[in-house]
Design an enzyme around this catalytic site. Structure first.
Site, PDB file in Angstrom:
ATOM      1  CB  SER A 143      -6.017   4.206   3.910  1.00  0.00           C
ATOM      2  OG  SER A 143      -4.629   4.141   4.063  1.00  0.00           O
TER       3      SER A 143
ATOM      4  CD  GLU B 246       0.628  -1.286  11.882  1.00  0.00           C
ATOM      5  OE1 GLU B 246       1.650  -1.629  11.965  1.00  0.00           O
ATOM      6  OE2 GLU B 246      -0.074  -0.356  11.582  1.00  0.00           O
TER       7      GLU B 246
ATOM      8  NE  ARG C  67      -4.290  -7.192   7.303  1.00  0.00           N
ATOM      9  CZ  ARG C  67      -3.269  -6.552   7.703  1.00  0.00           C
ATOM     10  NH1 ARG C  67      -3.343  -5.511   8.299  1.00  0.00           N
ATOM     11  NH2 ARG C  67      -2.159  -6.762   6.781  1.00  0.00           N
TER      12      ARG C  67
ATOM     13  CB  SER D 250      -3.581   3.646  11.116  1.00  0.00           C
ATOM     14  OG  SER D 250      -4.174   2.301  11.244  1.00  0.00           O
TER      15      SER D 250
ATOM     16  N   GLY E 184       0.723  -1.239  -0.030  1.00  0.00           N
ATOM     17  CA  GLY E 184      -0.033   0.051   0.077  1.00  0.00           C
ATOM     18  C   GLY E 184       0.820   1.351  -0.083  1.00  0.00           C
TER      19      GLY E 184
ATOM     20  CG  HIS F 135      -5.617  -3.280   6.039  1.00  0.00           C
ATOM     21  ND1 HIS F 135      -4.730  -3.263   7.147  1.00  0.00           N
ATOM     22  CD2 HIS F 135      -5.991  -2.007   6.128  1.00  0.00           C
ATOM     23  CE1 HIS F 135      -4.983  -2.209   7.876  1.00  0.00           C
ATOM     24  NE2 HIS F 135      -5.610  -1.217   7.159  1.00  0.00           N
TER      25      HIS F 135
END
Length: 434
Positions: free
Chosen positions: A174, A318, A349, A203, A100, A345
């Site tokens: 993101s 993550e 996930r 994040s 990414g 991702h």
């Protein structure tokens, strides 16, 4: 979530089962996030830079190859990588693989090229979001050719310079959308101002990492107002970076201490860091572990009884796969929240974790933004990874506490951790890993 064909026996790796508490010290490879940010800025700096203890992995080698294709020279032959900026005066092709950071960080500097730069990657990368960055680049003066898809493949038609200016984006899927524009901002004629409008950015520590690295290169960054970042135009100074160990890759190793009631020391854990993996210290403490700083780094000691947790992992998504694996082994129910974004991702996930943990007997419920896990007796079986390194990390943690776990495609861990399987075998066998 990408489905895969049934794995052949050669693709199945028996995860080592650990019958007694471990007592080991590990040395981790460098941070992928820091390595790739350092490489991008070095490629557009005013002179050569050195990235010391650079992570050598698929993601970072893809970044080095991308920058080299644009016209910079990245020497990856040794432990320390030298980056010499060059003229972006050619047509180029960029293979993003499953990285990414390559897909998102390179297009903004590709706008500086005098030529067309074509981007593509592995099949799954064509489903990962990039449209916000491409739309932003268009509004800043970059010509983007993507046939309106907002996904790979696409081409940046560079004009040798980028006007820059102010842009509003929705970075709720993101944080890399923000980082991508900030990393290139100082090279634009007007710099860049990035405004976020939407749900909270996931994040967010990764954006702080970006601003920290920019300032190390002498770039003026104003982040005094929430959801707004300004990067002033100006030179990017060459800098020699010493890359920290990758603390997100510490996840399965410190989880091993929690799962076995043993002790794992991670060497050179920084006292101050912007890495999301630093949150593992608080997360494992909440699960009953003892975490202490020692001469070598940080030591994690597992409890007699592993507690369940209720955690919002929005800022450190993550870490979810490894934490979910531990929650499947805990003596109490757990709830993991705030991570809807990790559906985009390397794979979905949340769906993947719910499917694979349930396949080994876990009592797990998939929620729109997370997982609920309740105590259950686990058993062996095949744990599919969906070409996702973090899924493999979850698999080996469960395998350490459960006999008969077979990890499909453990080699996918090479994305950020070369020879992970060898390092894991060394640790679970009771010897030091390096």
């Amino acid at each position: 979530m990408t489905t895969t064909a049934a794995p052949s026996p050669a693709d199945l790796w028996p995860a080592p089962h650990v019958a007694s508490p471990v007592d080991v010290t590990v040395t981790l490879p460098g941070s992928k996030s820091l390595t790739n940010r350092a490489l991008v800025l070095a490629a557009v700096a005013t002179g050569p830079s050195v990235v010391r203890r650079a992570l050598r992995s698929r993601d970072t080698l893809l970044m080095a190859a991308a920058l080299t294709s644009l016209g910079s020279a990245v020497d990856t032959s040794g432990e320390d990588w030298t980056v010499t900026p060059g003229a972006f005066d050619r047509d180029a092709g960029v293979d993003c693989g499953l990285a990414g950071t390559v897909m998102r960080f390179v297009p903004p500097i590709a706008g500086l090229a005098r030529g067309s730069v074509a981007f593509d990657g592995d099949a799954h990368m064509r489903t990962r979001p990039i449209g916000e960055v491409l739309t932003a680049l268009c509004s800043l003066g970059v010509e983007v050719r993507d046939d309106g898809r907002g996904t790979l493949p696409f081409t940046i038609a560079g004009a040798g310079a980028v006007r820059g200016g102010s842009v509003t984006i929705d970075a709720s899927s993101s944080s890399q959308f923000v980082s991508a524009l900030l990393l290139a901002g100082a090279t634009y004629d007007e710099g860049v101002e990035v405004l976020h409008r939407g749900a909270p950015i996931p994040s967010l520590p990764h954006v702080e990492m970006t601003t920290t690295v920019l300032r190390a290169h002498g770039v003026e960054v104003d982040d005094s107002v929430p959801d707004r970042w300004r990067v002033a135009p100006g030179p990017i100074a060459p800098v020699d970076h010493l890359i920290e160990p990758d603390l997100s890759n510490a996840g399965p190793f410190v989880a091993l201490a929690a799962a076995t009631g043993g002790s794992v020391t991670v060497r050179d854990w920084p006292a101050v860091t912007t890495q999301a993996g630093d949150a593992l210290r608080d997360i494992l403490t909440a699960m009953g572990c003892t975490v202490e700083r020692v001469a070598d780094g940080v030591r994690f000691t597992g409890p007699e009884r592993l507690r369940g947790v209720d955690l919002d992992l929005h800022d450190v998504g993550e870490l979810t796969p490894v934490v979910a694996a531990l929650c499947a082994l805990a003596d109490d129910p757990s709830v993991l929240r705030g991570v809807a974004h990790i559906r985009h991702h390397e794979t979905d996930r949340l769906r993947a974790l719910a499917t694979e943990l349930a396949g080994l007997g876990a009592d797990v419920t998939e929620r729109p933004d997370g997982l609920e896990l309740r105590p259950a007796d686990l058993h062996g079986g095949v744990f599919h990874t969906y070409a996702d390194h973090r899924m493999a990390h979850a698999a080996v943690v469960v395998g350490a506490a459960t006999t008969g776990v077979l990890v499909e495609d453990v080699a996918t861990t090479a994305k950020t951790f070369p020879d992970f399987a060898g390092a894991w075998t060394g640790v679970t066998g009771g010897s030091a890993a390096s």
